[in-house]
Design an enzyme around this catalytic site. Sequence first.
Site, short mmCIF file in Angstrom:
data_model
loop_
_atom_site.label_atom_id
_atom_site.label_comp_id
_atom_site.label_asym_id
_atom_site.label_seq_id
_atom_site.Cartn_x
_atom_site.Cartn_y
_atom_site.Cartn_z
CB SER A 160 37.58 39.21 43.20
OG SER A 160 36.98 37.95 42.96
CE LYS A 189 39.68 36.71 40.31
NZ LYS A 189 38.65 36.56 41.33
CB SER A 205 36.29 39.21 38.89
OG SER A 205 36.95 39.07 40.12
#
Length: 374
Positions: free
Chosen positions: A55, A58, A113
């Site tokens: 993640s 991101k 997340s």
Amino acid sequence: MGGARLGVAGTQVQLAAGVPVLPKGLTARSWIVADAESGEVLAAHDAHWRLAPASTMKMLFADTVLPTLPSAERHKVVPADLAGIGDGSSMVGIKEGATYSVRDLWLGVFLRSGNDAVHVLSSMNGGLGKTVADMNAHAQDLQALDTHVVTPDGYDAPGQLSSAYDLTLFARSGLQKKDFRTYCSTVRATFPGETEKGDEGGKGGDSFEIQNTNRLLAGDTDVPVYQGIAGVKNGNTTNAGATFTGVAERDGHVLLVTVMHPQEDEHNEVYKEAAKLLDWGFTADGKVTPVGELVPPKGAAPASAQPGANPSGQAGGDGARSPQPDAAGRPVRSGGVGIALGVAGGVLALLAAGAYLVNRRWPLPDLMRRRPRG
């Protein structure tokens, strides 16, 4: 990219008098610690090794999409928005038929997340395919050449790769945006729950608190809040293991650290190793000879900052290039490679006309600084 030393396998550091050795117990496959404003890389270990980012991808998603969607814009979620979310994904709890503001969705991305929040924002951006293409194009603009995006949320997918170096570039670019700084430094927030009948505002009576999963920001039983921490993003998947990029400020120094795939299977190990590197970096910043630099975006780089240039006159210029990675994506070990120094000057305030202004430093205005509670 960023200097020949960063393309050499193993740990790269050039200690000086009064600077302690690197901390013991670092088990990450790849890591980097750099001055966020000058761009100087203080030390690194296999910084260009292409690994699954989880993640932390991101950060690139946010840096790419944030400028396109006004924070007050509202969106009613339809089933197609949530299609294709990977099994076992982290979720913030978005519901079909509910209406959320863009601000709500970004809090879901940064704090929890939430892959569901990423998918909704991607839909608002024109769809998953367009968003992935936008992210890959933006990575190229940032000169993050180790990165290939397959899914915008960082969910494991064949060919989805990045590096500690590139993740640090994404954080550095994102931190130039006020909304990015605000979201990534938020410890907790209220998230809209299920809507009541006729409630189009998405503010039903079941709103709930969400807390940031960045343990250096929020703390945990075995990890205290890190002094001066201000974000950025963590990640964890079965394939990628734990990944983390953080930014912290202390005594006028702002440092970025990225840690990927610690091999020690201890609770919160990625944060413990990141904290060790930050502690070392605050002692070393301004005292060690840099082993490389965080390059500016293509549109901001002067000619002297392009790959192969050597503005400092130090060894490693005259077209010297980093070794090509091996089949696993790891830098190839090579002896006698000169150091490509000469910080090319940070990136850069964006002028109203859309052109970059090249400065020596890339300051982080009104950085959200976090201190230990109590």
